[in-house]
Structures are given as C-alpha cells and as structure tokens.
Design an enzyme around this catalytic site. Structure first.
Site, PDB file in Angstrom:
ATOM      1  N   PRO A   1       0.896  -1.113   0.043  1.00 29.62           N
ATOM      2  CA  PRO A   1      -0.035  -0.091   0.066  1.00 29.62           C
ATOM      3  C   PRO A   1       1.033   1.207   0.034  1.00 29.62           C
ATOM      4  CG  PRO A   1      -0.168  -1.129   2.179  1.00 29.62           C
ATOM      5  CD  PRO A   1       0.704  -1.992   1.265  1.00 29.62           C
ATOM      6  N   GLU A   2       0.943   1.976  -1.198  1.00 29.23           N
ATOM      7  CA  GLU A   2       1.384   3.292  -1.388  1.00 29.23           C
ATOM      8  C   GLU A   2       0.247   4.192  -1.748  1.00 29.23           C
ATOM      9  OE1 GLU A   2       4.983   3.605  -3.858  1.00 29.23           O
ATOM     10  OE2 GLU A   2       5.411   1.493  -3.333  1.00 29.23           O
TER      11      GLU A   2
END
Length: 314
Positions: free
Chosen positions: A18-19
């Site tokens: 998760p960026e």
DNA sequence: ACTATTTCCTGGATGC
DNA sequence: TGCATCCAGGAAATAG
C-alpha cells in the site's frame, strides 16, 4: 486480495503494497461502505506493535462514534468521527468472546480526547495491513488486531501479519510532507535543494513528500530518466520537472487502475482482485527495459532495492 | 540540521 | 522432508 497475500499476474508474483494509489483506492472503497455507520464496540488484540496510541484511548475515541468520512492522507487512512452523545456510550451490549479492551474497562485510565469535537481514527497499513468489511460470522483471520462492530451489522477488521501497520487516534491529523498530487512544481523543486541524499531516498522521505513508497519512487525515476543514486541537489530543474510530471503520471495511472477494482476488494475476506500497474522497472531485475531492451539493474540504496535502466536513466 | 544505519515482524523462497 | 537462513518493506530509533 488487498495486501495480505500474494496475487499472480501472469508468471510474476507481486505483493500488493500500500503506497499512495493503493491507500487512495482503499480509502475510497471504505468510504463507500462505512460512511455514516456507527461504531458500536471495539475489540483490540493483545499485540502491542499495531497500537500507536494507548488501547484505552483508541477504544474510547471509537466506541459510539459515527464515521463521518474516510480519506487518505499520505499513506494514512483517516476516519473522521462524530463523537457519541455522552449517554449513548454506556449502554452497548457486546460479545463476550471477543472483547478484551473497551472504553468501559479503562474508563478511568485518564486519557484525553473526549472533549475534542473532531476525533479521527488513523490507520497506517504498513506493508501487509488490510482493512476488511465483513459479516460477523466471517472467520476471524489470523493476525486480526482490531474489530469494529458497526450498527449496520457488519464488522470492520484490521488484519496485519507483519505488524508494521499502526492504529492511532488524533484530533487534527495533518501528516507530514507535501501531497505529491497537490504540490506545485516550484515547491516540488525546492524540496530537493541542497540535499545530498540520493534522489531515491529523498522521494521515500515522508517528511518531504508523503505517500511515495519504493515501487512508485522507482517507477517515477524511470519515467524521468534519472538514476536512483543521483544526489538530489545535483539534478537540474528541468529533470526535476520531469520527475514531478512522471511521479504525478504514475500515481494517477495507478489510482485509475485501482478505481476499476474498488468495488470488490475491501469486502468480505478482502481477497478479491486488485489491478496492478504494469511496472517498467520495479521487480524486473535482469529483464529487458520496455523502451530499449537493456537489462534492468537492481541496486540497494538505504537498504531498499532500487531498479533502473542503465541506458534510459542517467 | 542532515544523513546513514539499524530495528521491528512474518511467511514465502531458497539452500543444504 | 526438514530445518536454517535470507529477504521484502515503512518508519521510528539510533548513531554519526
């Protein structure tokens, strides 16, 4: 799936980490599902790592509160809460088997925040964290650290095997650094002035820009034609402008792809599909550059693997 | 004030 | 097959 197990794209195995684009997608999906819902009770696990704020403080802030909005700030998911009316808080039945920590247990613990009008629940997914909206009967996954029982009858669960994720509460969460999709070019350029650190490290520094992680840093540098080891201060304004554009482009493309999978993946066990941007350099060591066929190189910078094309990036 | 390095954590891959 | 070892990552802590 969200980010708790690998998914397969062709023959290549990816962890969905998760960026900014993934967190944006997740926040939008959650907003659709839980906005307006009331948090009836909260269960928090025993592992201490995921709790950045004291358990009592988190439980107290959440229980009885209504979720007024869900949004992304950097890599954080922010749940804006409308505090419960005082009387409402003390009359909620809850399941015995799952409860471990509640606001009532620790009502006299002495933590503040109750007077604030804008309480927020802040979630950072770390590497492997996921937030899942599920039915109460859904089997509780291993590494579940928090369960929020919602008035709609569903549960919002936080699952994180590696426990790099963090839960906290705040009153005016503002993150650090600048939003890469909101900053203007002049401010972007100014961020790197006088910095001797490699540009890759600067991109990962959340105090400068927030939300950029290892994958999108590599992808943005490829699009800008800049090697990851280049010292930030040595990069010309023209190239920083390319980096600015490349970063925004890759983030926006990934958000658009996320938008197409938004409908499924936070539901149920959280294992539905998630469309993945086709990487140009990340995870492609030794494979031919998609532009010039030169094998992609991998080096380690500040302990992070960094991928680039030695021909396209200088 | 910066910058670089170490630490945390699990499970999948790899090696003998 | 079994067991040890390595590796991935974000960010906080530590050291220089």
């Amino acid at each position: 799936m969200v980010c708790s197990r690998p998914t397969y794209v062709g023959y290549v195995r990816f962890w969905i980490m998760p960026e900014l684009p993934e967190v944006e997608t997740i926040a939008r999906g959650l907003a659709k599902r839980v906005t307006g819902d009331l948090i009836e009770s909260v269960w928090l696990g025993q592992k201490k790592e995921p709790l950045k704020s004291p358990a009592a403080q988190i439980a107290k802030a959440l229980e009885g509160s209504r979720i007024s909005s869900v949004r992304r700030v950097g890599k954080h998911i922010v749940f804006d809460l409308d505090p419960a009316p005082a009387a409402q808080k003390l009359s909620r039945p809850r399941s015995k088997s799952r409860r471990r920590t509640t606001s009532q247990d620790l009502a006299h613990a002495g933590h503040g925040l109750q007077a604030a009008s804008h309480v927020q629940w802040i979630v950072h997914l770390g590497m492997t964290g996921s937030l899942r909206v599920c039915e109460p009967q859904t089997e509780i996954a291993k590494h579940t650290h928090a369960i929020l029982k919602l008035a709609s009858g569903r549960e919002l669960r936080f699952v994180d095997p590696r426990r790099f994720g963090r839960l906290s509460v705040a009153t005016a969460f503002d993150g650090t650094g600048l939003e890469p999709l909101e900053v203007d070019l002049a401010r972007f350029v100014a961020l790197f002035r006088g910095r001797k650190t490699p540009i890759k490290s600067a991109l990962l520094n959340q105090k400068l820009l927030r939300g950029v992680g290892n994958i999108y840093a590599d992808e943005a540098l490829f699009r800008a034609g800049i090697r990851p080891r280049r010292r930030a201060s040595s990069i010309t304004r023209d190239h920083l402008a390319k980096l600015y554009a490349g970063l925004q482009r890759v983030l926006n493309e990934a958000i658009e792809l996320g938008g197409s999978s938004i409908s499924d993946y936070v539901d149920a066990d959280g294992e539905e599909g998630f469309f993945q941007l086709r990487h140009r350099v990340y995870g492609r060591e030794g494979e031919p550059c998609r532009v010039c066929k030169t094998p992609i190189k991998r080096v380690v910078i500040a302990g992070r693997s960094s991928h680039y094309c030695p021909e396209c990036q200088k």
